[in-house]
Design a protein around this motif. Structure first.
Motif, PDB file in Angstrom:
ATOM      1  N   GLY A  53       0.776  -1.228   0.000  1.00  0.00           N
ATOM      2  CA  GLY A  53       0.000   0.000   0.000  1.00  0.00           C
ATOM      3  C   GLY A  53       0.807   1.276   0.000  1.00  0.00           C
ATOM      4  N   LEU A  54       2.157   1.181  -0.003  1.00  0.00           N
ATOM      5  CA  LEU A  54       2.970   2.399  -0.104  1.00  0.00           C
ATOM      6  C   LEU A  54       2.597   3.157  -1.377  1.00  0.00           C
ATOM      7  CD1 LEU A  54       5.340   4.222   0.835  1.00  0.00           C
ATOM      8  CD2 LEU A  54       6.870   2.732  -0.482  1.00  0.00           C
ATOM      9  N   MET A 211      35.085  13.956  -4.550  1.00  0.00           N
ATOM     10  CA  MET A 211      33.700  13.503  -4.437  1.00  0.00           C
ATOM     11  C   MET A 211      33.079  13.315  -5.833  1.00  0.00           C
ATOM     12  SD  MET A 211      34.105  13.184  -1.271  1.00  0.00           S
ATOM     13  CE  MET A 211      32.568  12.652  -0.525  1.00  0.00           C
ATOM     14  N   LEU A 212      31.751  13.245  -5.930  1.00  0.00           N
ATOM     15  CA  LEU A 212      31.126  12.718  -7.139  1.00  0.00           C
ATOM     16  C   LEU A 212      30.151  13.693  -7.794  1.00  0.00           C
ATOM     17  CD1 LEU A 212      30.304   9.301  -5.486  1.00  0.00           C
ATOM     18  CD2 LEU A 212      32.189   9.739  -7.067  1.00  0.00           C
ATOM     19  N   PRO A 213      30.023  13.621  -9.125  1.00  0.00           N
ATOM     20  CA  PRO A 213      29.064  14.485  -9.810  1.00  0.00           C
ATOM     21  C   PRO A 213      27.622  13.994  -9.679  1.00  0.00           C
ATOM     22  CG  PRO A 213      30.156  13.086 -11.415  1.00  0.00           C
ATOM     23  CD  PRO A 213      30.824  12.823 -10.085  1.00  0.00           C
ATOM     24  N   VAL A 214      27.452  12.674  -9.421  1.00  0.00           N
ATOM     25  CA  VAL A 214      26.106  12.111  -9.353  1.00  0.00           C
ATOM     26  C   VAL A 214      26.108  10.870  -8.461  1.00  0.00           C
ATOM     27  CG1 VAL A 214      26.471  10.736 -11.462  1.00  0.00           C
ATOM     28  CG2 VAL A 214      24.132  11.291 -10.745  1.00  0.00           C
ATOM     29  N   VAL A 215      25.039  10.704  -7.704  1.00  0.00           N
ATOM     30  CA  VAL A 215      24.804   9.501  -6.907  1.00  0.00           C
ATOM     31  C   VAL A 215      23.453   8.936  -7.300  1.00  0.00           C
ATOM     32  CG1 VAL A 215      24.358   8.587  -4.585  1.00  0.00           C
ATOM     33  CG2 VAL A 215      26.211  10.253  -4.934  1.00  0.00           C
ATOM     34  N   TYR A 216      23.402   7.624  -7.540  1.00  0.00           N
ATOM     35  CA  TYR A 216      22.151   6.932  -7.873  1.00  0.00           C
ATOM     36  C   TYR A 216      21.711   6.111  -6.669  1.00  0.00           C
ATOM     37  CZ  TYR A 216      23.353   8.120 -12.711  1.00  0.00           C
ATOM     38  OH  TYR A 216      23.685   8.787 -13.881  1.00  0.00           O
ATOM     39  N   ASP A 217      20.554   6.456  -6.118  1.00  0.00           N
ATOM     40  CA  ASP A 217      20.126   5.875  -4.847  1.00  0.00           C
ATOM     41  C   ASP A 217      18.723   5.293  -4.955  1.00  0.00           C
ATOM     42  OD1 ASP A 217      19.440   5.283  -2.237  1.00  0.00           O
ATOM     43  OD2 ASP A 217      20.312   7.094  -1.400  1.00  0.00           O
ATOM     44  N   GLY A 218      18.642   3.954  -4.971  1.00  0.00           N
ATOM     45  CA  GLY A 218      17.364   3.283  -4.971  1.00  0.00           C
ATOM     46  C   GLY A 218      16.971   2.767  -3.602  1.00  0.00           C
ATOM     47  N   VAL A 219      17.755   3.116  -2.587  1.00  0.00           N
ATOM     48  CA  VAL A 219      17.522   2.598  -1.225  1.00  0.00           C
ATOM     49  C   VAL A 219      16.551   3.485  -0.461  1.00  0.00           C
ATOM     50  CG1 VAL A 219      18.608   1.979   0.964  1.00  0.00           C
ATOM     51  CG2 VAL A 219      19.751   1.434  -1.200  1.00  0.00           C
ATOM     52  N   SER A 244      14.401   0.995   1.470  1.00  0.00           N
ATOM     53  CA  SER A 244      14.440   1.074   2.941  1.00  0.00           C
ATOM     54  C   SER A 244      13.329   1.956   3.499  1.00  0.00           C
ATOM     55  CB  SER A 244      15.798   1.632   3.391  1.00  0.00           C
ATOM     56  OG  SER A 244      15.917   2.997   2.997  1.00  0.00           O
ATOM     57  N   GLY A 245      12.426   2.396   2.624  1.00  0.00           N
ATOM     58  CA  GLY A 245      11.385   3.337   3.017  1.00  0.00           C
ATOM     59  C   GLY A 245      11.577   4.658   2.298  1.00  0.00           C
ATOM     60  N   PRO A 246      10.493   5.435   2.134  1.00  0.00           N
ATOM     61  CA  PRO A 246      10.571   6.682   1.378  1.00  0.00           C
ATOM     62  C   PRO A 246      11.320   7.787   2.122  1.00  0.00           C
ATOM     63  CG  PRO A 246       8.384   6.435   2.315  1.00  0.00           C
ATOM     64  CD  PRO A 246       9.119   5.151   2.609  1.00  0.00           C
ATOM     65  N   VAL A 247      11.930   8.665   1.359  1.00  0.00           N
ATOM     66  CA  VAL A 247      12.557   9.866   1.928  1.00  0.00           C
ATOM     67  C   VAL A 247      11.456  10.873   2.230  1.00  0.00           C
ATOM     68  CG1 VAL A 247      14.174  11.752   1.513  1.00  0.00           C
ATOM     69  CG2 VAL A 247      14.677   9.457   0.630  1.00  0.00           C
ATOM     70  N   THR A 248      11.367  11.306   3.467  1.00  0.00           N
ATOM     71  CA  THR A 248      10.326  12.254   3.864  1.00  0.00           C
ATOM     72  C   THR A 248      10.939  13.411   4.649  1.00  0.00           C
ATOM     73  OG1 THR A 248       9.885  11.034   5.906  1.00  0.00           O
ATOM     74  CG2 THR A 248       8.549  10.460   3.985  1.00  0.00           C
ATOM     75  N   GLY A 249      10.182  14.484   4.807  1.00  0.00           N
ATOM     76  CA  GLY A 249      10.609  15.609   5.632  1.00  0.00           C
ATOM     77  C   GLY A 249      11.879  16.279   5.157  1.00  0.00           C
TER      78      GLY A 249
END
Length: 328
Positions: A53-54, A211-219, A244-249
């Motif tokens: 239901g997410l 450091m990096l120009p881009v990070v790909y994050d599916g977690v 791992s759950g949605p990014v909120t706030g």
């Protein structure tokens, strides 16, 4: 055609136990639709989001977005595929967990003879995801260094190989030495075990502080802050999943403090919204697979009627590569 078929349906949101193996009517295609008799179906985290239901769906409904099989029937306006042809699909609508699936014709592409049904089902959504991430969201160039979370997963192993084919140094993150070795074997330049190493500090070492120009994050939630800390000023954070759950706030001020960063939350459907864009992305993926530059790693197989076990394994982080749901 028989009048009924077997399919997975859910009547309420919840755990794996809500998925039921039931008889449903065989679909009849509308003018712009295709019915595919599935030979194999792919498993993805988005399936869990719709089950629990997410991501909301009108109940009752089926699950699954990705599969491969043979065209069973076509609508009157469909011209680019014909009955009996081998096809694959990876972009909805819901309902791939079934013996047959009816979907808009512009979501279906011909599957080259050199690619098996299992490979097709294992790579369409995952491969199209890597295509839009690497070639459209942020178009990677040879010599760049990037970070890709969950590098030993189904999307991750394709990303490792695609990055190598592009001449890009992919730093992957994994949760074990075994998964790290798998990512390295598939082309990752370096791998960070986030259980035993500090991801940000290790990225700093590997990039000599650049450091990096881009990070790909599916977690998602668990990696949000550390992903931002791996970016160069004005770098791009691509948050494309919520394992791992949605990014909120989210506090937008953090983006300023960490170097005027950019953030995008893309979805594959936006990038392959037309038959032309779907075909273009799929062709680029298929060409790399046929050429041997990307090999599809199928780590697990479950019978479709035992899909609850597959969901449990995926949610517990016990899978590597792609997971396939098989049909008799």
């Amino acid at each position: 055609m028989t009048s009924t078929m077997k399919a997975i349906r859910i009547e309420k949101n919840g755990g794996p136990e809500v998925m039921q193996w039931v008889d449903v009517p065989v679909p009849t295609p509308k003018a712009d639709e295709v019915v595919v008799r599935n030979k194999a179906v792919g498993l993805n985290f988005i399936d869990i989001y719709y089950r629990d239901g997410l991501y909301p769906g009108e109940l009752p409904h089926g699950l699954g977005f990705e599969g491969a099989g043979v065209v069973e029937a076509v609508g009157a306006d469909v011209t680019h595929v014909q009955v009996g042809e081998r096809v694959a699909y990876g972009q909805g609508p819901l309902g791939a967990y079934a013996q047959m699936h009816c979907l808009p014709a512009d979501r279906v592409v011909k599957l080259p003879d050199e690619i098996s049904f299992e490979e097709g089902a294992a790579m369409m959504l995952k491969g199209l995801t890597v295509q839009y991430l690497f070639r459209q969201t942020y178009r990677l160039e040879p010599g760049q260094t990037i970070l890709f979370h969950a590098a030993a997963g189904g999307v991750g192993l394709i990303a490792c190989q695609w990055a190598k084919a592009l001449g890009v140094k992919l730093i992957g993150t994994t949760s074990s030495a075994e998964k790290a070795a798998l990512a390295k074997a598939h082309g990752a330049w370096e791998v960070i075990n986030y259980k035993t190493e500090d991801v940000v500090e290790r990225v700093r070492e590997l990039t000599q502080g650049e450091m990096l120009p881009v990070v790909y994050d599916g977690v998602g939630a668990a990696t949000w802050e550390r992903s931002l800390d791996c970016l160069q000023p004005r770098g791009l954070m691509v948050s494309y999943g919520n394992a791992s759950g949605p990014v909120t706030g989210v506090n937008l001020g953090i983006l300023a403090q960490k170097g005027s960063l950019y953030v995008t939350r893309p979805m594959v459907g936006t990038y392959v919204a037309t038959q032309e864009s779907m075909q273009s992305a799929a062709t680029e993926l298929f060409d790399l697979v046929v050429a041997g530059q990307i090999k599809i790693n199928i780590g697990q197989r479950f019978a479709l009627q035992e899909v609850a076990k597959a969901h449990e394994a995926l949610a517990a982080g016990k899978t590597t590569g792609a997971t396939i749901l098989t049909l008799d």
